[in-house]
Design an enzyme around this catalytic site. Structure first.
Site, PDB file in Angstrom:
ATOM      1  N   TYR A  33       0.880  -1.582  -0.575  1.00  0.00           N
ATOM      2  CA  TYR A  33      -0.023  -0.644  -0.262  1.00  0.00           C
ATOM      3  C   TYR A  33       0.811   1.720  -0.439  1.00  0.00           C
ATOM      4  O   TYR A  33       1.696   1.524   0.376  1.00  0.00           O
ATOM      5  CB  TYR A  33      -0.753  -0.329   1.563  1.00  0.00           C
ATOM      6  N   LYS A 149       6.464  -2.223   1.982  1.00  0.00           N
ATOM      7  CA  LYS A 149       5.390  -1.048   2.826  1.00  0.00           C
ATOM      8  C   LYS A 149       4.153  -2.417   2.249  1.00  0.00           C
ATOM      9  O   LYS A 149       3.732  -1.567   1.598  1.00  0.00           O
ATOM     10  CB  LYS A 149       4.740   0.047   2.314  1.00  0.00           C
ATOM     11  N   GLU A 182      11.709   2.327  14.182  1.00  0.00           N
ATOM     12  CA  GLU A 182      10.564   3.698  13.926  1.00  0.00           C
ATOM     13  C   GLU A 182       9.891   3.172  14.640  1.00  0.00           C
ATOM     14  O   GLU A 182       9.437   2.607  15.595  1.00  0.00           O
ATOM     15  CB  GLU A 182      10.599   3.202  12.041  1.00  0.00           C
ATOM     16  N   LEU A 207      10.973   1.386   7.610  1.00  0.00           N
ATOM     17  CA  LEU A 207      10.085   1.959   6.002  1.00  0.00           C
ATOM     18  C   LEU A 207      10.763   3.284   6.002  1.00  0.00           C
ATOM     19  O   LEU A 207      11.011   4.105   6.499  1.00  0.00           O
ATOM     20  CB  LEU A 207       8.318   1.937   5.931  1.00  0.00           C
TER      21      LEU A 207
HETATM   22  N1  PLP Z   1       7.208   3.753   8.753  1.00  0.00           N
HETATM   23  C1  PLP Z   1       6.629   3.559   8.675  1.00  0.00           C
HETATM   24  C2  PLP Z   1       6.014   1.908   9.633  1.00  0.00           C
HETATM   25  C3  PLP Z   1       4.692   3.636   8.168  1.00  0.00           C
HETATM   26  O1  PLP Z   1       3.847   2.947   8.465  1.00  0.00           O
HETATM   27  C4  PLP Z   1       5.295   4.809   7.776  1.00  0.00           C
HETATM   28  C5  PLP Z   1       4.102   5.458   7.142  1.00  0.00           C
HETATM   29  O2  PLP Z   1       3.103   5.371   7.092  1.00  0.00           O
HETATM   30  C6  PLP Z   1       6.420   5.723   7.986  1.00  0.00           C
HETATM   31  C7  PLP Z   1       7.327   4.924   8.225  1.00  0.00           C
HETATM   32  C8  PLP Z   1       6.404   7.027   7.287  1.00  0.00           C
HETATM   33  O3  PLP Z   1       6.362   6.659   5.698  1.00  0.00           O
HETATM   34  P1  PLP Z   1       6.434   8.111   4.753  1.00  0.00           P
HETATM   35  O4  PLP Z   1       7.136   9.394   5.795  1.00  0.00           O
HETATM   36  O5  PLP Z   1       6.605   7.397   3.615  1.00  0.00           O
HETATM   37  O6  PLP Z   1       4.864   8.234   5.090  1.00  0.00           O
END
Ligand code: PLP
Length: 285
Positions: A33, A149, A182, A207
Site C-alpha cells: 500500500y 510497505k 521506527e 520503512l
Molecule cells: N514507518 C512506518 C512503519 C510507516 O507505516 C510509515 C507511514 O505510514 C512511515 C514509516 C513513514 O513513511 P512516509 O513518510 O512515507 O509516510
C-alpha cells in the site's frame, strides 16, 4: 455525500465497494500500500510514493496493475470525487483473487486495486503539533523486511493500540541492541543539544519514509546537520528534541517518551521550523 472508493476499475459508493473473500490481501495480507497526503486537493510527493510502491511490488513479485501515471490518475480522481481538500489518499494493491493456498497461484491472476480518500482536520493536526505528542517504546517484533510497505501490519496495530492504552500517540519499536528502529506508522528522529538531527539509516529494518526523504532535502537547504545512525531510547530521552515523520503527520514533535519529558516539554524550535518549512520542498501534483 457518500464516500467513493475505487475498486478494480470502478468508482463505487463506499457501502457498495467490496472485495472477494478469496482476495489474497484479505486471506494472507499478501499486498502492498501507499498513503499520500492531500493538500489543496493535490497529491503530495506522488512520484516518490509511486516509486516506492513499484519497489514494494517488485520485492513481493506482485504484478503492477497499470502504468504508474494511470495509478496516479486514479488517486487524483478518487481525491476529486471525494472532494478532499486536506487529507489522505490510500492505495492498496494485492496479489489478487485465487483459491486459498499459501503459495502463489499457478495461473496468472490480476492484482486487486483499491483506492480511498478521506478529509482530515487540518486544525486538529496543527493543534497536536502545537502541543507535541507522547510516545512509548515497545520491543521490535516485526519481520526483517519492513522496508517493503506491506499491508501485513499486525505488530504495528498492536503497538499503536498499546500506545493508545498508555495515553500516548505513537509507539517506537526498539531492537534487541536497544536501538529505536521506527514508529508503528512513522519514522523516528531526535535533535541533539548542539543541533544535529539524527535518524536511523534506511535499511531493511525501517520503512524508507517519503517524508523522511523530503525532510533530508529540507535539512540540506537549511544547512542543518544530519546524522543517519541508530540511537537508543535512552539517548532519545536525553535529547533536546524528538519528532516523528509520516505522510499524515509531516513533522510531529514528540514531548514525552515512556513518561520522560523531552527537552523543555514542548515542541522544540528545530522540529517546529522543519514542520513549517516542509511544504516548500514537497512536490504537489
Ligand atoms: N514507518 C512506518 C512503519 C510507516 O507505516 C510509515 C507511514 O505510514 C512511515 C514509516 C513513514 O513513511 P512516509 O513518510 O512515507 O509516510
Amino acid at each position: 455525500m457518500s464516500r467513493i472508493a475505487y475498486v478494480n476499475g470502478r468508482y463505487l459508493p463506499a457501502r457498495e465497494a467490496s472485495v472477494n473473500v478469496e482476495d489474497r490481501g484479505y486471506q494472507f495480507a499478501d499486498g502492498v500500500y501507499e498513503v499520500c497526503e492531500v493538500r489543496d486537493g493535490k497529491l503530495v510527493d506522488a512520484p516518490r510514493h509511486l516509486a516506492r510502491l513499484q519497489r514494494s511490488l517488485g520485492e513481493l513479485r506482485i504484478t503492477q496493475p497499470m502504468p504508474m501515471p494511470a495509478l496516479e490518475f486514479v488517486m487524483r480522481e478518487t481525491v476529486r470525487r471525494n472532494r478532499v481538500n486536506y487529507g489522505l489518499v490510500y492505495l492498496q494493491i494485492t496479489r489478487g483473487v485465487a483459491r486459498r493456498d499459501h503459495a502463489f497461484p499457478l495461473q496468472k491472476i490480476a492484482p486487486s486495486v483499491v483506492v480511498t480518500a478521506k478529509n482530515l482536520s487540518y486544525e486538529k493536526n496543527q493543534e497536536s503539533a502545537r502541543k507535541g505528542i507522547a510516545v512509548i517504546t515497545t520491543p521490535e517484533n516485526r519481520w526483517p523486511r519492513v522496508d517493503i510497505k506491506s499491508v501485513s501490519l499486525l505488530p504495528n496495530v498492536l503497538a499503536k493500540q498499546a500506545a493508545r492504552e498508555a495515553g500516548a500517540y505513537e509507539a517506537w519499536f526498539v531492537d534487541k541492541e536497544g536501538f529505536v528502529t521506527e514508529g508503528s506508522s512513522s519514522n523516528a528522529w531526535i535533535v541533539t543539544a548542539d543541533g544535529r538531527v539524527i535518524t536511523r539509516k534506511a535499511d531493511n529494518y525501517i520503512l524508507s519514509g517519503i517524508t523522511r526523504a523530503v525532510l533530508m532535502n529540507v535539512l540540506e537547504a537549511l544547512q542543518l546537520r544530519l546524522e543517519e545512525r541508530a540511537f537508543t531510547a535512552a539517548e532519545a530521552c536525553g535529547a533536546a528534541e524528538a519528532f516523528v515523520t509520516s505522510a499524515s503527520q509531516i513533522v510531529m514533535p514528540v514531548v514525552k517518551i515512556d513518561g520522560h519529558v523531552i527537552g523543555a516539554g514542548k515542541p522544540g524550535s528545530v522540529s517546529t521550523r522543519l514542520r513549517e518549512e516542509f511544504h516548500r520542498f514537497a512536490h504537489l501534483s
